[in-house]
Design an enzyme around this catalytic site. Structure first.
Site, PDB file in Angstrom:
ATOM      1  N   LYS A  11       0.841  -1.199   0.000  1.00 52.62           N
ATOM      2  CA  LYS A  11       0.000   0.000   0.000  1.00 52.62           C
ATOM      3  C   LYS A  11       0.875   1.247   0.000  1.00 52.62           C
ATOM      4  O   LYS A  11       0.640   2.191  -0.762  1.00 52.62           O
ATOM      5  CB  LYS A  11      -0.917   0.018   1.236  1.00 52.62           C
ATOM      6  CG  LYS A  11      -2.121  -0.867   1.085  1.00 52.62           C
ATOM      7  CD  LYS A  11      -2.884  -1.027   2.387  1.00 52.62           C
ATOM      8  CE  LYS A  11      -3.959  -2.102   2.213  1.00 52.62           C
ATOM      9  NZ  LYS A  11      -4.543  -2.574   3.460  1.00 52.62           N
ATOM     10  N   GLN A  21      -5.162  -1.234   9.544  1.00 53.08           N
ATOM     11  CA  GLN A  21      -5.045  -2.583   8.981  1.00 53.08           C
ATOM     12  C   GLN A  21      -5.686  -3.607   9.925  1.00 53.08           C
ATOM     13  O   GLN A  21      -5.319  -3.690  11.106  1.00 53.08           O
ATOM     14  CB  GLN A  21      -3.562  -2.909   8.745  1.00 53.08           C
ATOM     15  CG  GLN A  21      -3.305  -4.243   8.092  1.00 53.08           C
ATOM     16  CD  GLN A  21      -3.800  -4.309   6.649  1.00 53.08           C
ATOM     17  OE1 GLN A  21      -3.601  -3.392   5.869  1.00 53.08           O
ATOM     18  NE2 GLN A  21      -4.462  -5.398   6.313  1.00 53.08           N
ATOM     19  N   ASP A  48     -11.527   3.122   3.814  1.00 56.38           N
ATOM     20  CA  ASP A  48     -11.939   1.713   3.763  1.00 56.38           C
ATOM     21  C   ASP A  48     -13.458   1.580   3.691  1.00 56.38           C
ATOM     22  O   ASP A  48     -13.975   0.505   3.395  1.00 56.38           O
ATOM     23  CB  ASP A  48     -11.456   0.984   5.031  1.00 56.38           C
ATOM     24  CG  ASP A  48     -10.330   0.004   4.737  1.00 56.38           C
ATOM     25  OD1 ASP A  48     -10.128  -0.326   3.555  1.00 56.38           O
ATOM     26  OD2 ASP A  48      -9.672  -0.423   5.702  1.00 56.38           O
TER      27      ASP A  48
END
Ligand code: NDP
Length: 299
Positions: free
Chosen positions: A55, A99, A122
């Site tokens: 990422k 995460q 997200d």
């Protein structure tokens, strides 16, 4: 039908990353904004470390700023919440991603709820879940289902009236996938572990999305001839043919059998997987535009 078209997620993701990079450059030139993505990683999980490294690299390659916060798994809930509140206030940070999975002692719901919904790239915050469900175009949409939808629209064009089956009802894949397909005027069914006569339910679908986490569960004869199949599953299985102790990744769909029946199918690896990070970059760009009252690029 034989030999389905293979939907090349790797190439699609590269195209999307290039479009994001062009828009980021334009944003920089026209408005002197450089989108910034903060990624918070707790603990030493090797798979999560690889994701976060990828990422970070792809964020920088797209011309954005990447801020990585690698924390010990000894961190307390309060310390983590303090970090998130700081990122919420930081003007250089337009997107925040924590995460998952988090260590057991961390209250995941509280952490996700603490992220500013405008920076929730997200799309897991309840505000964004609600916006997606009510058709609000400012919703941050979860990256994996968004990537699936982009590939479906590229393959099929208009999805109106198609019968879609989403296999799996998780908050991160199945449910938002179903909402997105409903938004495209599909007739949507969500199946799960208690669904009766699952093969028959699958056989009705023009579009079949498998997000179960069970290797090769969806058989060739579960698929309607000519259907488009999107395989979200990522399962590691033993691969003795590659040598002792070797493994390989497979999806939730029996790819060889399914590709004899479907008109198009995503492979694993190289299908949905690469689209997830590309969509994260896209969401960070969109979040930056929304936060600065700028037009959202058509990507
Ligand atoms: P979850 O485990 O959260 O959800 C799995 C879903 O599948 C549940 O709704 C469950 O039903 C259903 N299910 C499980 N077994 C069966 C069965 N035998 N028959 C019917 N339904 C069943 O998984 P996720 O949604 O998080 O992930 C799904 C897969 O997608 C995994 O392989 C994961 O690794 C992969 N994934 C890939 C991503 C990517 O970037 N490509 C990103 C995210 C996930 P119930 O609710 O009844 O328990």
């Amino acid at each position: 039908m034989a030999d389905a078209k293979i939907i090349d997620g790797k190439a699609f993701a590269e195209g999307l990353r290039n479009k994001v990079a062009q828009e980021v450059a334009r944003l920089k030139d026209a408005h002197e904004h450089v989108p910034g993505l903060a990624v918070v990683l707790i603990g030493e999980d090797p798979a999560s470390q690889v994701y976060v490294r990828n990422k970070g690299k792809q964020t920088i390659d797209a011309g954005m700023n990447s801020f990585e916060h690698k924390l010990s798994d000894e961190i307390t809930n309060d310390e983590l919440l303090t970090l998130i509140h700081g990122l919420n206030k930081d003007d250089k940070v337009n997107g925040i991603l924590v995460q998952l999975p988090l260590p057991d002692h961390i209250d995941e719901a509280r952490v996700l709820a603490a992220i500013d919904p405008a920076k929730d790239v997200d799309g897991f915050h309840v505000i964004n879940v609600g916006k997606l469900a009510t058709g609000d175009s400012s919703a941050m949409v979860p990256c994996t289902p968004l990537g699936c939808l982009m590939m479906l629209k590229d393959t099929l064009g208009d999805l109106t009236g198609k019968t879609a089956l989403v296999l799996g009802r998780s908050n991160i894949v199945g449910k938002p996938m179903a909402q997105l397909l409903l938004g495209e005027h599909c007739t949507v069914t969500i199946a799960h572990s208690r669904t009766k006569d699952l093969p028959d339910v699958c056989r009705n679908a023009d579009i079949l999305i498998a997000a179960v986490g069970r290797p090769h569960m969806v058989k060739g004869d579960w698929i309607k001839p000519g259907a488009v199949v999107v395989d979200v599953g990522i399962n590691r299985i033993d691969a003795p043919e590659k040598g002792e102790g070797k493994t390989r990744l497979v999806g939730d769909v029996d790819f060889d059998a399914a590709s004899q029946v479907a008109s198009a199918i995503t492979p694993v690896p190289g299908g949905v997987g690469p689209m997830t990070i590309a969509c994260l970059l896209r969401n960070t760009l969109v979040a930056t535009c929304l936060q600065n009252d700028l037009d959202i690029p058509e990507i």
